[in-house]
Design an enzyme around this catalytic site. Structure first.
Site, PDB file in Angstrom:
ATOM      1  N   ILE A  53      49.028   9.142   4.462  1.00 34.76           N
ATOM      2  CA  ILE A  53      49.040   8.394   5.618  1.00 34.76           C
ATOM      3  C   ILE A  53      48.134   9.254   6.555  1.00 34.76           C
ATOM      4  O   ILE A  53      47.193   8.856   7.429  1.00 34.76           O
ATOM      5  CB  ILE A  53      50.255   7.910   6.265  1.00 34.76           C
ATOM      6  CG1 ILE A  53      50.820   6.811   5.096  1.00 34.76           C
ATOM      7  CG2 ILE A  53      49.852   7.378   7.589  1.00 34.76           C
ATOM      8  CD1 ILE A  53      52.254   6.204   5.371  1.00 34.76           C
ATOM      9  N   HIS A  54      48.722  10.733   6.738  1.00 32.25           N
ATOM     10  CA  HIS A  54      48.097  11.696   7.759  1.00 32.25           C
ATOM     11  C   HIS A  54      46.785  11.956   7.499  1.00 32.25           C
ATOM     12  O   HIS A  54      45.924  11.985   8.243  1.00 32.25           O
ATOM     13  CB  HIS A  54      48.855  12.824   7.786  1.00 32.25           C
ATOM     14  CG  HIS A  54      48.470  13.760   8.870  1.00 32.25           C
ATOM     15  ND1 HIS A  54      47.747  14.947   8.685  1.00 32.25           N
ATOM     16  CD2 HIS A  54      48.566  13.786  10.465  1.00 32.25           C
ATOM     17  CE1 HIS A  54      47.439  15.661   9.759  1.00 32.25           C
ATOM     18  NE2 HIS A  54      48.063  14.925  10.793  1.00 32.25           N
ATOM     19  N   ASP A  55      46.362  12.046   6.149  1.00 30.60           N
ATOM     20  CA  ASP A  55      45.025  12.540   5.799  1.00 30.60           C
ATOM     21  C   ASP A  55      44.166  11.237   5.779  1.00 30.60           C
ATOM     22  O   ASP A  55      43.030  11.338   6.504  1.00 30.60           O
ATOM     23  CB  ASP A  55      44.946  12.867   4.238  1.00 30.60           C
ATOM     24  CG  ASP A  55      45.641  14.275   4.246  1.00 30.60           C
ATOM     25  OD1 ASP A  55      45.668  15.188   4.972  1.00 30.60           O
ATOM     26  OD2 ASP A  55      45.645  14.574   2.892  1.00 30.60           O
ATOM     27  N   TYR A  58      43.268  11.140   9.681  1.00 26.30           N
ATOM     28  CA  TYR A  58      42.617  11.961  10.042  1.00 26.30           C
ATOM     29  C   TYR A  58      40.775  11.378   9.688  1.00 26.30           C
ATOM     30  O   TYR A  58      40.080  11.804  10.417  1.00 26.30           O
ATOM     31  CB  TYR A  58      42.661  13.534   9.536  1.00 26.30           C
ATOM     32  CG  TYR A  58      43.252  14.246  10.441  1.00 26.30           C
ATOM     33  CD1 TYR A  58      44.580  13.982  11.256  1.00 26.30           C
ATOM     34  CD2 TYR A  58      43.207  15.665  10.547  1.00 26.30           C
ATOM     35  CE1 TYR A  58      45.107  14.694  12.094  1.00 26.30           C
ATOM     36  CE2 TYR A  58      43.791  16.642  11.084  1.00 26.30           C
ATOM     37  CZ  TYR A  58      44.788  16.153  12.160  1.00 26.30           C
ATOM     38  OH  TYR A  58      45.481  16.984  12.938  1.00 26.30           O
ATOM     39  N   ASP A  72      49.122  13.041  14.393  1.00 23.07           N
ATOM     40  CA  ASP A  72      50.074  14.168  14.282  1.00 23.07           C
ATOM     41  C   ASP A  72      51.423  13.635  14.536  1.00 23.07           C
ATOM     42  O   ASP A  72      52.557  13.907  13.945  1.00 23.07           O
ATOM     43  CB  ASP A  72      49.562  15.183  15.039  1.00 23.07           C
ATOM     44  CG  ASP A  72      48.545  15.843  14.594  1.00 23.07           C
ATOM     45  OD1 ASP A  72      47.877  15.646  13.453  1.00 23.07           O
ATOM     46  OD2 ASP A  72      47.803  16.886  15.410  1.00 23.07           O
TER      47      ASP A  72
END
EC number: 3.1.1.4
Length: 178
Positions: A53-55, A58, A72
């Protein structure tokens, strides 16, 4: 045959639903490299859903109006949610490999002996190793904080500041709060 037709339709509908669920789950790894670090760290595989999810955040955050800071914060929240799933009985992330699972006690004993032997020596490198060793977290939440700190300190170049609707279309469900 009349009785069989509704059953076949139901099976087809369930199969399509399952395929869509699998496809949408796999689409969330499209812009993800997992919890990429140059080292093999604890919780890497356990935090994989949060890292995916974070990737994606980004890569596509700018397109959907999500700032790097929001990505973040969501990353830390997702990792802490995973840690809470472990409950109070297990403070560390579960091991993924068969060898890690079967030799958990033996491995920790072996590691403590190796560290004790290595750290008993009086060299500059071993003093540095002692400092690093005692800073390493021992809990899932501790590792979550470290992963979060790492992306805050070193992730600036990875956040895409351009909008890319074409490659991000259909990935809304792979982003935080979606």
């Amino acid at each position: 045959m009349k009785l069989l037709a509704p059953v076949l339709w139901a099976m087809a509908a369930l199969g399509v639903t399952w395929l869509v669920a699998v496809d949408s789950k796999e689409s969330c790894t499209k812009h993800s490299n997992g919890c990429s670090t140059p080292l093999r760290l604890p919780c890497q595989e356990y935090f994989r859903p949060a890292c995916d999810i974070h990737d994606n955040c980004y890569h596509c955050g700018k397109t959907f109006g999500i700032s790097r800071e929001e990505c973040d914060k969501a990353f830390l929240k997702d990792m802490n949610t995973l840690c809470k799933k472990l409950g109070s009985n297990s403070a560390t992330c579960p091991a993924r490999g068969k060898r890690e699972v079967t030799s958990h006690r033996a491995t920790s004993i072996a590691h403590s002996r190796l560290w004790k032997t290595a750290l008993d020596q009086k060299s500059f490198l071993n003093r540095k190793a002692r400092q690093v060793f005692f800073l390493l977290p021992t809990t899932c939440q501790g590792w979550a904080k470290n992963y979060h700190l790492a992306v805050k300190l070193a992730g600036a170049n990875s956040y895409s500041v351009t909008t890319d609707l074409e490659t991000c279309q259909g990935l809304e469900h792979c982003l935080p709060n979606h």
